[in-house]
Design an enzyme around this catalytic site. Structure first.
Site, PDB file in Angstrom:
ATOM      1  CB  THR A 218     -12.408  53.224  -2.896  1.00 22.90           C
ATOM      2  OG1 THR A 218     -13.264  53.505  -1.788  1.00 22.90           O
ATOM      3  CG2 THR A 218     -11.136  54.031  -2.782  1.00 22.90           C
TER       4      THR A 218
ATOM      5  N   GLY B   4     -12.109  46.287 -19.387  1.00 20.55           N
ATOM      6  CA  GLY B   4     -12.905  46.425 -20.607  1.00 20.55           C
ATOM      7  C   GLY B   4     -14.305  45.835 -20.484  1.00 20.55           C
TER       8      GLY B   4
ATOM      9  CG  ASN C 199     -11.262  39.374 -29.400  1.00 21.38           C
ATOM     10  OD1 ASN C 199     -12.206  39.931 -29.965  1.00 21.38           O
ATOM     11  ND2 ASN C 199     -11.371  38.186 -28.840  1.00 21.38           N
TER      12      ASN C 199
ATOM     13  CD  GLN D 157      -7.341  42.726 -27.923  1.00 23.17           C
ATOM     14  OE1 GLN D 157      -6.153  43.030 -28.015  1.00 23.17           O
ATOM     15  NE2 GLN D 157      -7.757  41.778 -27.093  1.00 23.17           N
TER      16      GLN D 157
ATOM     17  CG  HIS E 283      -5.482  43.362 -18.807  1.00 20.18           C
ATOM     18  ND1 HIS E 283      -5.337  42.146 -19.424  1.00 20.18           N
ATOM     19  CD2 HIS E 283      -6.815  43.600 -18.759  1.00 20.18           C
ATOM     20  CE1 HIS E 283      -6.536  41.664 -19.734  1.00 20.18           C
ATOM     21  NE2 HIS E 283      -7.456  42.533 -19.343  1.00 20.18           N
TER      22      HIS E 283
ATOM     23  CB  CYS F   5     -14.630  30.092 -23.065  1.00 21.25           C
ATOM     24  SG  CYS F   5     -14.579  28.507 -22.249  1.00 21.25           S
TER      25      CYS F   5
ATOM     26  CB  SER G  99      -9.001  46.753 -21.225  1.00 26.60           C
ATOM     27  OG  SER G  99      -8.385  45.852 -20.346  1.00 26.60           O
TER      28      SER G  99
END
Ligand code: PLP
Length: 391
Positions: A252, A96, A165, A193, A214, A335, A212
């Site tokens: 790649t 993301g 988030n 999210q 994950h 953070c 994103s």
């Protein structure tokens, strides 16, 4: 050859690193930090494992290369279908953060930037110059009256996330897209999210949309930027190299994570995310009894997320106390170094000192009643202890 004489120390170092820090025993813990990273879905694991053995680079012309290319394009088709886009509108990225950077670097140009005040650092840090800040109301929802005013004047780029988030609060992206079109502005949506948890209609109306893998149960290492017909020709590669992704992103492509991303996106049905809302509500009812305030509780929100403010008790203290009870949650304002400060999101919502006193509970796709019971038990114990100490 050069590395030969240091291979043994490297092997030793790796062994040390991986044995020193044991993974927590998931049998006795409740992982409720899905907005940081969703646990891997079994469909994604299977797709990754299967693809790891694929030989060949998708850019090679031989049979092996063509097979790898076919798998890459199959994944692109699957993802496009899940996200209400076409395959030609998708550029693969590492996640993301990169997708946000790619979009903003390309679209901003001479345009005035109008950026939601509760945006993720991945968006805020992508601007090097000054921006106009789009405020939110007390529930954390973008102020559309302010947007109307900000849109007047020279052409703009608006950046607004679909779902926050920290609080799960949703912004009215479809309405904002209409306003932007009418004003001749471009819209970038961070849907990291929201994708997989809400139908695409909630979040895919931007000229560009960041996603994103994950965050929806895929492996780390894959994400995508959707770019519509106005935006796609504007994209310029941030990572330059072999001209992959039709010249929009060099390097790649990470075939196995991308295959896992596609499998996870197919498995992540927004209808099944909706089953998390009653569990989230149960947690909130108990939290209120314990003295917490649900931040953004009046707004439309993601079904899996709640932000609980416990006045007078530092978020970090709550997170550590819950961790010791076997519950993994986060402070919204943590953070990457793990340090907890005041949340810019909660400050924007007017919480004042409360901006350092809220935790985020985000239920993963496989959450069940036992996770909720474990959380509730731990939260009651932790809050009564911490509130006594704070008094
Ligand atoms: N945008 C939002 C709203 C997020 O919550 C996150 C991660 O927490 C990101 C972007 C960054 O995504 P990634 O971790 O895939 O780089």
């Amino acid at each position: 050859m050069f590395l030969g004489h240091i291979r043994a120390p490297i092997t030793w170092l790796c062994a040390q690193r991986f044995t020193k820090m044991r993974a927590p025993d998931s049998g006795c813990r409740s992982y409720l930090d899905a907005n940081a990273s969703e646990p891997l879905r079994p469909e994604a694991r299977a797709a990754v494992i299967q693809t790891l053995d694929v030989v060949g680079n998708p850019s090679s012309v031989h049979a092996e290369g063509r097979h790898a290319r076919q798998l890459l394009e199959d994944a692109r088709e699957v993802l496009a279908d899940c996200f209400g886009a076409t395959a030609s509108e998708m550029v693969f990225t590492s996640g993301g953060t990169e997708a946000n950077s790619l979009a903003i670097a390309a679209l901003c140009g001479e345009r005035r930037a109008i950026v939601g005040i509760t945006e993720h650092a991945a968006v805020r840090a992508a601007f090097s110059g000054p921006v106009h800040v789009l405020p939110v109301n007390g529930n954390g929802v973008a102020d559309l009256g302010a947007l109307e005013t900000l849109l007047q004047g020279s052409p703009a780029l608006v950046c607004l996330m679909a779902a926050n988030n920290e609080t799960g609060v949703l912004h009215p992206v479809a309405q904002v897209a209409q306003m932007c079109r009418a004003a001749g502005a471009l819209l970038h949506v961070d849907a990291v999210q929201a994708a997989g948890r809400l139908p695409p209609g909630y979040w895919n109306a931007g000229d560009t949309v960041a996603l994103s893998g994950h965050k929806l149960g895929g492996p780390l290492g894959a994400g995508a930027l959707l770019a519509g017909p106005r935006a796609m020709p504007m994209l310029r590669p941030l990572i330059k190299g072999g001209g992959q992704e039709r010249g929009r992103r060099g390097g790649t492509p990470a075939l196995a994570p991308i295959a896992g991303f596609a499998a996870a996106a197919s498995a992540a049905k927004p209808e099944s995310a909706a089953r998390l809302a009653p569990m989230r509500d149960e947690i909130e009812n108990v939290a209120r009894e314990c003295g917490a305030v649900v931040v953004g509780g009046e707004a439309e929100r993601l079904p899996n997320t709640t932000c609980l403010w416990l006045p007078g008790v530092k978020a970090e203290t709550q997170v550590i106390a819950l961790d010791l009870e076997g519950i993994a949650v986060s402070a919204g304002a943590a953070c990457s170094s793990g340090k907890v400060g005041r949340s810019h999101v909660l400050e924007a919502m007017g919480l004042g000192d409360g901006a350092g006193e809220a935790i985020r509970v985000s239920l993963p796709w496989a959450a069940n009643a036992e996770h909720v019971r474990a959380f509730v038990r731990a939260y009651r114990a932790v809050t009564s202890r911490l509130l006594r100490r704070a008094a």
